[in-house]
Design a protein around this motif. Structure first.
Motif, short mmCIF file in Angstrom:
data_model
loop_
_atom_site.label_atom_id
_atom_site.label_comp_id
_atom_site.label_asym_id
_atom_site.label_seq_id
_atom_site.Cartn_x
_atom_site.Cartn_y
_atom_site.Cartn_z
N TYR A 1 5.29 -4.00 2.91
CA TYR A 1 4.72 -2.94 3.44
C TYR A 1 3.23 -2.72 3.14
O TYR A 1 2.69 -2.96 2.15
CB TYR A 1 5.48 -1.60 3.15
CG TYR A 1 6.64 -1.87 3.39
CD1 TYR A 1 7.42 -1.58 4.68
CD2 TYR A 1 7.79 -2.31 2.53
CE1 TYR A 1 8.72 -1.70 5.25
CE2 TYR A 1 9.12 -2.48 2.86
CZ TYR A 1 9.71 -2.06 4.21
OH TYR A 1 10.88 -2.20 4.68
N ARG A 2 2.32 -2.41 4.16
CA ARG A 2 0.76 -1.88 4.11
C ARG A 2 0.83 -0.32 3.74
O ARG A 2 1.44 0.17 4.87
CB ARG A 2 0.09 -2.40 5.06
CG ARG A 2 -1.28 -2.55 4.78
CD ARG A 2 -1.89 -3.91 5.21
NE ARG A 2 -1.24 -4.80 6.11
CZ ARG A 2 -1.76 -4.65 7.46
NH1 ARG A 2 -2.74 -3.85 7.77
NH2 ARG A 2 -1.04 -5.31 8.51
N ILE A 3 0.54 0.00 2.65
CA ILE A 3 0.54 1.34 2.51
C ILE A 3 -1.31 1.66 2.50
O ILE A 3 -2.11 1.36 1.82
CB ILE A 3 0.43 1.60 0.85
CG1 ILE A 3 1.92 1.21 0.64
CG2 ILE A 3 0.55 3.00 0.64
CD1 ILE A 3 3.20 1.85 1.30
N LEU A 4 -1.41 2.31 3.65
CA LEU A 4 -2.64 2.77 4.21
C LEU A 4 -3.49 3.92 3.57
O LEU A 4 -2.35 4.72 3.13
CB LEU A 4 -2.85 2.88 5.94
CG LEU A 4 -2.36 1.69 6.41
CD1 LEU A 4 -1.92 1.76 7.81
CD2 LEU A 4 -3.71 0.58 6.55
N PRO A 5 -4.74 4.25 3.57
CA PRO A 5 -5.22 5.36 2.83
C PRO A 5 -4.57 6.65 3.37
O PRO A 5 -4.53 6.93 4.61
CB PRO A 5 -6.63 5.46 2.96
CG PRO A 5 -6.99 3.94 3.42
CD PRO A 5 -5.67 3.49 4.06
N GLY A 6 -4.10 7.53 2.46
CA GLY A 6 -3.39 8.68 2.92
C GLY A 6 -1.73 8.70 3.01
O GLY A 6 -1.01 9.52 3.01
N THR A 7 -1.43 7.44 2.86
CA THR A 7 0.09 7.19 2.78
C THR A 7 0.63 7.09 1.50
O THR A 7 0.00 6.53 0.71
CB THR A 7 0.39 5.77 3.80
OG1 THR A 7 0.14 5.83 4.92
CG2 THR A 7 2.09 5.47 3.72
N THR A 8 1.93 7.89 1.29
CA THR A 8 2.34 8.00 -0.04
C THR A 8 2.92 6.71 -0.37
O THR A 8 3.29 5.60 0.33
CB THR A 8 3.67 8.90 0.34
OG1 THR A 8 3.07 10.03 0.72
CG2 THR A 8 4.29 9.41 -1.29
N MET B 1 5.56 4.98 -1.35
CA MET B 1 7.12 5.04 -1.29
C MET B 1 7.47 4.47 -0.07
O MET B 1 6.98 4.77 0.87
CB MET B 1 7.47 6.71 -1.47
CG MET B 1 8.80 6.87 -1.62
SD MET B 1 9.84 6.74 0.08
CE MET B 1 9.08 8.27 0.75
N VAL B 2 8.60 3.61 -0.30
CA VAL B 2 9.11 3.31 0.91
C VAL B 2 10.63 3.11 0.75
O VAL B 2 11.21 2.48 -0.43
CB VAL B 2 8.56 1.85 1.51
CG1 VAL B 2 8.73 0.97 0.36
CG2 VAL B 2 9.31 1.35 2.99
N ALA B 3 11.51 3.34 1.74
CA ALA B 3 12.85 3.00 1.44
C ALA B 3 13.42 2.19 2.60
O ALA B 3 13.07 2.41 3.73
CB ALA B 3 13.59 4.35 1.36
N VAL C 1 -0.85 4.47 10.13
CA VAL C 1 -0.46 5.15 8.87
C VAL C 1 0.52 4.22 7.96
O VAL C 1 0.46 4.14 6.78
CB VAL C 1 0.17 6.47 8.87
CG1 VAL C 1 -0.94 7.55 9.29
CG2 VAL C 1 1.40 6.59 9.84
N VAL D 1 2.29 0.13 8.09
CA VAL D 1 2.70 -1.32 8.58
C VAL D 1 3.73 -2.02 7.88
O VAL D 1 3.71 -2.22 6.59
CB VAL D 1 1.67 -2.48 8.66
CG1 VAL D 1 1.83 -3.57 9.40
CG2 VAL D 1 0.23 -1.69 9.60
N LYS E 1 12.08 4.66 5.68
CA LYS E 1 11.77 6.01 5.29
C LYS E 1 10.44 5.74 4.58
O LYS E 1 10.19 5.10 3.49
CB LYS E 1 12.58 6.63 4.34
CG LYS E 1 12.34 8.08 3.96
CD LYS E 1 13.37 8.75 3.27
CE LYS E 1 12.98 9.12 1.92
NZ LYS E 1 13.93 9.95 1.51
N ALA F 1 6.19 8.29 3.64
CA ALA F 1 5.61 9.70 4.07
C ALA F 1 4.17 9.44 3.94
O ALA F 1 3.64 8.50 3.36
CB ALA F 1 6.05 10.58 2.98
N PHE F 2 3.48 10.26 4.71
CA PHE F 2 1.94 10.27 4.85
C PHE F 2 1.36 11.58 4.68
O PHE F 2 2.14 12.52 5.11
CB PHE F 2 1.22 9.46 5.80
CG PHE F 2 1.65 9.99 7.29
CD1 PHE F 2 2.79 9.79 7.72
CD2 PHE F 2 0.58 10.74 7.84
CE1 PHE F 2 2.99 10.17 9.39
CE2 PHE F 2 0.97 11.37 9.00
CZ PHE F 2 2.04 11.06 9.92
#
Lengths: 165, 103
Positions: free
Chosen positions: A117-124, A126-128, B56, B58, B72, B74-75
């Motif tokens: 998963y790519r966590i872009l700026p502003g994204t928390t 966390m991933v489920a 936001v 990928v 799931k 969040a952003f």
């Protein structure tokens, strides 16, 4: 490009580590920034090669070009016992700053890498999601933060495998 | 045809939580059918989410992601009424997308 300068620096390091040693040798900031754009686009492609790797180390290397160190700042939630290996809920989060990517690996599966998963700026950070597990084994979470890799592992006992009858 | 994608995006404070469920077989290529023949791999490779046109999140998936994938995340930012676009592409080149509003 709306990333901050630290994002750019991170990306540059990552590109360098992916084998562009000449840039590191040159070490010219301007040159590095010019190339970042071009390689950012290449970085954007689906990491087909990483998904084909059989071992944990190879998959992490193919995906990030570096190795991960264990960290208690990577939180991995997965069940102790999965009754159905076809649907194992796994979630990953991290308290580390500047998280740019989260990957989940299942070394007991035919191909180790399950999801990236790519966590872009502003994204928390966390991933489920829900993954398949062929048999009992570790689930490994890798978090890229500030250009470095951190990992956590947890064993999940699978009573019915998820990769075949 | 109804969309393969179902999304719930809820804004709370300055954070928007997104839950997505996609209908897809996610065949790994390792499973045999009733006649003992391997079912060829067929899985979503990439799922991307945009908030008001700005990416936001990928997700790059391999065949080890479960059938009918659930996700799931969040952003920060995003408020009720903003547009959220979810799109996916699978290994056979099929795609689907859905635009919804944050609640």
């Amino acid at each position: 490009m709306n990333g901050s300068s630290s994002d750019r620096a991170t990306l540059s390091r990552r590109v360098v580590l992916q084998g562009i040693a000449t840039i590191a040798v040159a070490g010219v900031a301007g040159l590095r920034f010019d190339l970042t754009g071009a390689f950012a686009a290449a970085n954007d492609a689906y990491p087909e090669d990483a998904f084909r790797q059989k071992s944990e180390a190879d998959a992490i290397k193919a995906l990030y070009g570096k190795t991960a160190e264990a960290s208690d700042k990577v939180r991995l939630d997965a069940p102790e016992i999965a009754e159905n290996g076809a649907v194992v809920p796994v979630s990953v989060s991290s308290s580390l700053p500047d998280v740019t990517s989260i990957a989940i690996l299942v070394p007991a599966n035919p191909n180790t890498l399950a999801a990236a998963y790519r966590i872009l700026p502003g994204t928390t950070a966390m991933v489920a999601n829900r993954l398949k597990m062929a048999k009992t084994g570790n689930v490994i979470a890798v978090v890229e933060a500030g250009g470095k890799l951190y990992s956590a592992a947890k064993e999940v006992k699978v009573t019915i495998g998820g990769c075949g009858g | 045809m109804a969309s393969s994608i179902r999304v719930r995006a809820t804004s709370r404070g300055d954070t928007t939580e997104v839950q997505a469920l996609v209908q897809h077989p996610m065949d790994s290529g390792f499973v045999k059918n009733a006649r003992g023949e391997l079912i060829p791999p067929h899985f979503i490779q990439r799922l991307a989410i945009e908030h008001d046109g700005k990416p936001v999140f990928v997700a790059d998936w391999g065949p080890a992601v479960s059938k009918d994938p659930y996700l799931k995340f969040a952003f920060k930012g995003g408020k009720a009424g903003d547009e959220l676009k979810v799109s996916w592409t699978d290994n056979k080149g099929a795609t689907d997308q859905l635009t919804t509003k944050i609640q």
